[in-house]
Design a protein around this motif. Structure first.
Motif, PDB file in Angstrom:
ATOM      1  N   VAL A 225       0.848  -1.197   0.000  1.00 37.27           N
ATOM      2  CA  VAL A 225       0.000   0.000   0.000  1.00 37.27           C
ATOM      3  C   VAL A 225       0.878   1.240   0.000  1.00 37.27           C
ATOM      4  O   VAL A 225       1.905   1.295   0.697  1.00 37.27           O
ATOM      5  CB  VAL A 225      -0.915   0.032   1.247  1.00 37.27           C
ATOM      6  CG1 VAL A 225      -1.814   1.259   1.212  1.00 37.27           C
ATOM      7  CG2 VAL A 225      -1.746  -1.230   1.346  1.00 37.27           C
ATOM      8  N   ARG A 226       0.434   2.242  -0.766  1.00 35.65           N
ATOM      9  CA  ARG A 226       1.115   3.538  -0.728  1.00 35.65           C
ATOM     10  C   ARG A 226       0.076   4.613  -0.378  1.00 35.65           C
ATOM     11  O   ARG A 226      -0.989   4.678  -1.021  1.00 35.65           O
ATOM     12  CB  ARG A 226       1.785   3.853  -2.056  1.00 35.65           C
ATOM     13  CG  ARG A 226       2.681   5.103  -2.030  1.00 35.65           C
ATOM     14  CD  ARG A 226       3.294   5.356  -3.402  1.00 35.65           C
ATOM     15  NE  ARG A 226       4.164   4.255  -3.796  1.00 35.65           N
ATOM     16  CZ  ARG A 226       5.418   4.124  -3.391  1.00 35.65           C
ATOM     17  NH1 ARG A 226       5.941   5.024  -2.553  1.00 35.65           N
ATOM     18  NH2 ARG A 226       6.151   3.114  -3.805  1.00 35.65           N
ATOM     19  N   THR A 227       0.370   5.441   0.611  1.00 37.05           N
ATOM     20  CA  THR A 227      -0.517   6.515   1.044  1.00 37.05           C
ATOM     21  C   THR A 227       0.298   7.606   1.721  1.00 37.05           C
ATOM     22  O   THR A 227       1.402   7.341   2.217  1.00 37.05           O
ATOM     23  CB  THR A 227      -1.583   5.974   2.018  1.00 37.05           C
ATOM     24  OG1 THR A 227      -2.421   7.058   2.445  1.00 37.05           O
ATOM     25  CG2 THR A 227      -0.939   5.343   3.240  1.00 37.05           C
ATOM     26  N   THR A 228      -0.246   8.813   1.720  1.00 33.54           N
ATOM     27  CA  THR A 228       0.425   9.912   2.442  1.00 33.54           C
ATOM     28  C   THR A 228       0.000   9.926   3.911  1.00 33.54           C
ATOM     29  O   THR A 228       0.490  10.732   4.698  1.00 33.54           O
ATOM     30  CB  THR A 228       0.068  11.265   1.788  1.00 33.54           C
ATOM     31  OG1 THR A 228      -1.354  11.422   1.774  1.00 33.54           O
ATOM     32  CG2 THR A 228       0.626  11.338   0.364  1.00 33.54           C
ATOM     33  N   GLU A 229      -0.927   9.013   4.261  1.00 34.12           N
ATOM     34  CA  GLU A 229      -1.435   8.953   5.640  1.00 34.12           C
ATOM     35  C   GLU A 229      -1.038   7.612   6.276  1.00 34.12           C
ATOM     36  O   GLU A 229      -1.876   6.855   6.756  1.00 34.12           O
ATOM     37  CB  GLU A 229      -2.960   9.124   5.646  1.00 34.12           C
ATOM     38  CG  GLU A 229      -3.427  10.411   4.988  1.00 34.12           C
ATOM     39  CD  GLU A 229      -4.928  10.491   4.870  1.00 34.12           C
ATOM     40  OE1 GLU A 229      -5.570  10.931   5.844  1.00 34.12           O
ATOM     41  OE2 GLU A 229      -5.463  10.084   3.815  1.00 34.12           O
TER      42      GLU A 229
END
Length: 309
Positions: A225-229
């Protein structure tokens, strides 16, 4: 079909094959894997009567190989592509083998075409490249139109087109209901060709199952998973049995939840995902994990470093 029961082969105090049991079923391609010295070649030689078992039994299509009156029509085998008479042409080599089983010249020409050797059929085998020798060996194995095919490293020396040809051929033969046993060290090719695997090490069966089950049992799967959160997502998915790791590129790897479960939890919490991918281990990773303690010949990791030229 090939069946082995309590199959043992010893050379003095050396046990090459140690009481193994397996069945190679028709209608699928079975891969035969193991490190050098694991007993693969010895096992294949016993299947086709070139080596006699110390104890136990191995049968092809319900009988021992030597009990078949026309073995070439029962099982086709490629163990050594260099075994052909180098002074004969490819056509004469196949014709001489065909004569031992009353197989006509028409079938010889058919397998020559099937193997892509039409243009070199009249040339002496001694001048063949490694890849051409492999094609001739496969043509020889198919000469009797057998129900069972055993090939040891059939793609050795073949170019990409040849490798693809072998893959398509093996899957086609299996689709016809034939039994196909294929040995190779090329994990990527085995993953694309075989339905089932038998993995041996130091003469013992380490695994005997479908490729998917062997990979699942010997490696771990997860969700990338890639997220800024990241912190919020880690809190959302946190639960017993779930492990979250931060990868070198900043993405998260989550084990213990499927990609769908991660996506649902992120959506419910309002966490925006920029990438979500299911990940799984490879056949190579599974093979290395299975055979890690069974490698007989192991080189030093530092061998050759600092050597002068």
């Amino acid at each position: 079909m090939i069946t082995a029961e309590a199959l043992v082969k010893s050379y003095g105090s050396k046990v090459a094959v140690d009481a193994i049991d397996f069945t190679v079923e028709p209608g699928q391609v079975t891969g035969f894997l193991g490190p050098n010295g694991a007993g693969k070649s010895t096992t294949m030689r016993m299947i086709v009567g070139l080596d006699r078992p110390t104890s136990g039994r191995v049968e092809v299509n319900g009988r021992r190989y030597q009990e078949h009156s026309a073995p070439l029509r029962e099982v086709g085998v490629l163990l050594d592509a260099k075994a052909a008479n180098k002074g004969r042409s490819a056509y004469k080599h196949l014709l001489s083998i065909a004569a031992t089983h009353g197989i006509g010249a028409a079938r010889v020409r058919e397998v020559i075409g099937l193997a892509g050797l039409d243009s070199v059929a009249g040339k002496r085998v001694g001048g063949f490249s490694l890849g051409m020798g492999q094609r001739l060996g496969i043509a020889t194995a198919l000469l009797g139109d057998p129900a069972t095919i055993i090939l040891d490293e059939p793609v050795n020396g073949l170019d990409p087109e040849g490798v693809r040809w072998v893959r398509t051929l093996m899957r086609g033969l299996a689709a016809e209901g034939r039994t196909v046993l294929l040995s190779s060290h090329l994990m990527s090719e085995m993953a694309q060709t075989a339905d089932r695997l038998i993995v041996i090490g130091r003469g013992k069966v380490l695994a005997d199952d479908s490729i998917d089950k062997i990979i699942a049992g010997a490696t771990h799967s997860g969700t990338r998973v890639r997220t800024t959160e990241r912190e919020r997502l880690m809190a959302v998915v946190s639960r017993p049995g779930v492990v979250v790791s931060v990868l070198a590129d900043g993405a998260l790897e989550i084990t213990g939840l499927t990609a769908e479960q991660v996506a649902v939890r992120a959506s419910q919490a309002g966490v925006v995902l920029h990438e979500i991918t299911s990940t799984s281990g490879s056949l190579e990773e599974a093979y290395i994990a299975l055979t890690a303690g069974e490698v007989e010949y192991r080189s030093s990791a530092t061998a050759g470093t600092g050597a002068q030229r």
